[in-house]
Write an enzyme that holds these catalytic residues in place. Sequence first.
Site, mmCIF file in Angstrom:
data_model
loop_
_atom_site.group_PDB
_atom_site.id
_atom_site.type_symbol
_atom_site.label_atom_id
_atom_site.label_comp_id
_atom_site.label_asym_id
_atom_site.label_seq_id
_atom_site.Cartn_x
_atom_site.Cartn_y
_atom_site.Cartn_z
ATOM 1 N N VAL A 1 35.950 15.297 50.312
ATOM 2 C CA VAL A 1 37.039 15.605 51.249
ATOM 3 C C VAL A 1 37.649 14.321 51.807
ATOM 4 O O VAL A 1 38.880 14.180 51.879
ATOM 5 C CB VAL A 1 36.515 16.497 52.404
ATOM 6 C CG1 VAL A 1 37.578 16.695 53.462
ATOM 7 C CG2 VAL A 1 36.041 17.823 51.857
ATOM 8 N N LYS B 1 28.880 2.300 47.284
ATOM 9 C CA LYS B 1 30.035 3.167 47.025
ATOM 10 C C LYS B 1 31.332 2.467 47.450
ATOM 11 O O LYS B 1 32.338 2.494 46.739
ATOM 12 C CB LYS B 1 29.857 4.471 47.821
ATOM 13 C CG LYS B 1 30.881 5.539 47.487
ATOM 14 C CD LYS B 1 30.886 6.635 48.536
ATOM 15 C CE LYS B 1 30.059 7.829 48.153
ATOM 16 N NZ LYS B 1 30.136 8.904 49.167
ATOM 17 N N THR C 1 28.254 18.409 55.507
ATOM 18 C CA THR C 1 27.510 19.345 56.366
ATOM 19 C C THR C 1 26.692 20.259 55.448
ATOM 20 O O THR C 1 26.996 21.435 55.298
ATOM 21 C CB THR C 1 28.456 20.186 57.252
ATOM 22 O OG1 THR C 1 29.457 20.803 56.413
ATOM 23 C CG2 THR C 1 29.133 19.347 58.295
ATOM 24 N N GLU D 1 39.791 21.866 55.881
ATOM 25 C CA GLU D 1 40.515 21.685 54.617
ATOM 26 C C GLU D 1 40.233 22.871 53.697
ATOM 27 O O GLU D 1 39.173 23.470 53.758
ATOM 28 C CB GLU D 1 40.155 20.335 53.981
ATOM 29 C CG GLU D 1 38.683 20.143 53.632
ATOM 30 C CD GLU D 1 38.304 20.833 52.357
ATOM 31 O OE1 GLU D 1 39.205 21.054 51.531
ATOM 32 O OE2 GLU D 1 37.119 21.173 52.188
ATOM 33 N N PHE D 2 41.235 23.159 52.852
ATOM 34 C CA PHE D 2 41.112 24.313 51.947
ATOM 35 C C PHE D 2 41.276 23.880 50.491
ATOM 36 O O PHE D 2 41.773 24.638 49.668
ATOM 37 C CB PHE D 2 42.138 25.385 52.331
ATOM 38 C CG PHE D 2 41.996 25.867 53.750
ATOM 39 C CD1 PHE D 2 41.015 26.787 54.090
ATOM 40 C CD2 PHE D 2 42.808 25.367 54.752
ATOM 41 C CE1 PHE D 2 40.850 27.214 55.409
ATOM 42 C CE2 PHE D 2 42.658 25.783 56.074
ATOM 43 C CZ PHE D 2 41.676 26.708 56.394
ATOM 44 N N ASN E 1 36.448 31.206 53.322
ATOM 45 C CA ASN E 1 35.523 31.053 52.197
ATOM 46 C C ASN E 1 34.677 32.306 51.995
ATOM 47 O O ASN E 1 34.420 32.724 50.865
ATOM 48 C CB ASN E 1 34.619 29.831 52.406
ATOM 49 C CG ASN E 1 35.281 28.558 51.882
ATOM 50 O OD1 ASN E 1 36.419 28.593 51.431
ATOM 51 N ND2 ASN E 1 34.578 27.442 51.938
ATOM 52 N N HIS F 1 38.858 37.168 39.106
ATOM 53 C CA HIS F 1 38.336 36.918 37.760
ATOM 54 C C HIS F 1 36.826 37.148 37.786
ATOM 55 O O HIS F 1 36.087 36.404 38.435
ATOM 56 C CB HIS F 1 38.624 35.485 37.319
ATOM 57 C CG HIS F 1 40.091 35.178 37.293
ATOM 58 N ND1 HIS F 1 40.933 35.721 36.354
ATOM 59 C CD2 HIS F 1 40.862 34.443 38.113
ATOM 60 C CE1 HIS F 1 42.160 35.320 36.599
ATOM 61 N NE2 HIS F 1 42.152 34.545 37.661
ATOM 62 N N GLY G 1 29.736 29.668 42.435
ATOM 63 C CA GLY G 1 28.848 28.530 42.719
ATOM 64 C C GLY G 1 29.639 27.464 43.450
ATOM 65 O O GLY G 1 30.634 27.753 44.096
ATOM 66 N N CYS H 1 30.619 24.762 48.165
ATOM 67 C CA CYS H 1 31.168 25.359 49.386
ATOM 68 C C CYS H 1 30.765 26.821 49.603
ATOM 69 O O CYS H 1 30.121 27.133 50.603
ATOM 70 C CB CYS H 1 32.682 25.245 49.373
ATOM 71 S SG CYS H 1 33.222 23.548 49.133
HETATM 72 C C1 UGA Z 1 36.471 26.653 47.587
HETATM 73 C C2 UGA Z 1 37.749 27.258 48.168
HETATM 74 O O1 UGA Z 1 38.495 27.905 47.126
HETATM 75 C C3 UGA Z 1 38.615 26.180 48.819
HETATM 76 O O2 UGA Z 1 39.743 26.779 49.445
HETATM 77 C C4 UGA Z 1 37.767 25.457 49.885
HETATM 78 O O3 UGA Z 1 38.490 24.404 50.487
HETATM 79 C C5 UGA Z 1 36.528 24.871 49.237
HETATM 80 O O4 UGA Z 1 35.775 25.935 48.617
HETATM 81 C C6 UGA Z 1 35.729 24.196 50.312
HETATM 82 O O5 UGA Z 1 35.263 24.880 51.222
HETATM 83 O O6 UGA Z 1 35.680 22.953 50.340
HETATM 84 P P1 UGA Z 1 35.865 25.312 45.336
HETATM 85 O O7 UGA Z 1 34.437 25.463 45.751
HETATM 86 O O8 UGA Z 1 36.348 23.979 44.889
HETATM 87 O O9 UGA Z 1 36.846 25.760 46.540
HETATM 88 O O10 UGA Z 1 36.097 26.283 44.113
HETATM 89 P P2 UGA Z 1 36.802 27.691 43.827
HETATM 90 O O11 UGA Z 1 37.939 27.481 42.923
HETATM 91 O O12 UGA Z 1 37.076 28.428 45.059
HETATM 92 O O13 UGA Z 1 35.647 28.411 42.998
HETATM 93 C C7 UGA Z 1 34.373 28.686 43.589
HETATM 94 C C8 UGA Z 1 33.524 29.507 42.658
HETATM 95 O O14 UGA Z 1 34.049 30.824 42.508
HETATM 96 C C9 UGA Z 1 33.435 28.940 41.236
HETATM 97 O O15 UGA Z 1 32.107 29.067 40.774
HETATM 98 C C10 UGA Z 1 34.372 29.813 40.427
HETATM 99 O O16 UGA Z 1 34.053 29.915 39.068
HETATM 100 C C11 UGA Z 1 34.189 31.158 41.140
HETATM 101 N N1 UGA Z 1 35.338 32.070 40.956
HETATM 102 C C12 UGA Z 1 36.522 31.772 41.528
HETATM 103 C C13 UGA Z 1 35.170 33.235 40.251
HETATM 104 O O17 UGA Z 1 34.087 33.534 39.716
HETATM 105 N N2 UGA Z 1 36.231 34.087 40.135
HETATM 106 C C14 UGA Z 1 37.436 33.823 40.688
HETATM 107 O O18 UGA Z 1 38.357 34.665 40.555
HETATM 108 C C15 UGA Z 1 37.587 32.633 41.392
#
Ligand code: UGA
Length: 453
Positions: free
Chosen positions: A11, A35, A86, A151-152, A211, A254, A260, A263
């Site tokens: 982040v 780093k 965190t 952040e998102f 989330n 999906h 996983g 987050c």
């Molecule tokens: C997620 C949130 O989408 C962000 O908005 C947030 O900022 C972030 O966590 C965070 O708290 O920092 P991220 O963990 O990068 O982002 O990934 P995602 O794209 O949300 O996917 C998370 C998991 O859900 C992955 O394992 C993905 O394969 C799964 N997923 C996602 C599905 O199985 N189906 C879906 O339709 C979407």
Amino acid sequence: MKIAIIGSGYVGLVSGACLADFGHTVTCIDKDAFKISALKRGDIPIFEPGLESLIVRNLQDERLTFTTDFAGPVGEADAVFIAVGTPSRRGDGHADLCHVYEAAREIAHALRGSTVVITKSTVPVGTGDEVERIIREECPHADFAVASNPEFLREGAAIQDFKHPDRIVIGVESDLARQVLMQVYRPLFLNKSPVLFTSRRSAELIKYAANAFLAMKITFINEIADLCEKVNADIQEVALGIGSDNRIGSKFLHAGPGFGGSCFPKDTVALIKSAQDYGSSVRLVETTVAINDARKRAMARRIIEAVGGNVRGKTIAIFGLTFKPNTDDMREAPSISIIQALQDAGAHIQAYDPKGMEQARMLWSDVAFRSNPYDAAENASAICILTEWEQFRALDFKRLAKLVATPIMLDFRNIYSADEVTSHGFAYFRIGAASRTGPAPTNVSPSEQEAVA
Ligand code: UGA
């Protein structure tokens, strides 16, 4: 505007690079000297599309600097972002806030002039109050305000998400914080990105609620996918059918092997713990976590069943290890539980991932990592796609069919159509639809053919 960002993790780096690109003067601070010296050379410790070039460009233009020095940049800054990790606290799953509070104490001693301190780390409701209390206690005469700006960003699309957000959430309790954050995000205000000013506590909760809701949405569609398999319906049609309703929305529908990443798993558990502390329950979130945990391991059973109920001594090819594409992040990836369960059942694993193998090597010494999907498929009794990397979307099935021991494909990300895969003689299993066999494979023993059928 002068900005200091504490914590050069995912982040902190993305925010620092993007804010520098907006024209601010940004200093990223981290205690890890190794780093920081790598970052000064433009060596980026994580894989995120576009991040390296953005950092290098802003380093060259001298809008972005990296340092281990805390006091200087914090003292000069108009805005100080806390972007430290965190993680889940060992034992109880609470968000571990020790780094946030340590940063607050150090900030307190470095403050000079009027400064806004902003938590960007994902923190439970009330953390902003505690940060304010700590700074006040350490430095009673400091001129400061504390804000929350969650952040998102999604890994793999972080820069796009930062520069073109669906919304920016800013939780403030003072006019100073409001004015400074309006300046920080001025380029996005001008772009008409929606900005939501809320109370600090609401902003903190918005992050967890968002989330948790997304995790719940994924879990819902995964359960409907299981039902589809039982009733011979197709999850992609069902997802399209429900997602076309604007009230539901088509994103995050999906079906797959379970969510996983760094987050959703951690934040859902932290929300449950916070809610319990306040004597309030979030049972839907509790159920989501339990279903998702069970799902990941259950995926291994599907693979075992697909090869006839026994994988002992057999090779399973795994395509994709990271929790999603375009990242090298292995945290809480479904591949971890699935590979573990397959190994427990006696399988030999051959795996390939475009970016995740360096991280994965730290998890397993007994997985054979291959340099491309075709090498991973050699002599495999089944191929399983666990991550939807672009390069897995156009596999050469003719070539794969010659390499495998048994032509069985389990597509846990639904990136193929059954017709396409079965036309090459593969039995095809996907999430949320009936499995399909191809023409009888020639290099399969009769018992294995039975299993496939
Ligand atoms: C997620 C949130 O989408 C962000 O908005 C947030 O900022 C972030 O966590 C965070 O708290 O920092 P991220 O963990 O990068 O982002 O990934 P995602 O794209 O949300 O996917 C998370 C998991 O859900 C992955 O394992 C993905 O394969 C799964 N997923 C996602 C599905 O199985 N189906 C879906 O339709 C979407």
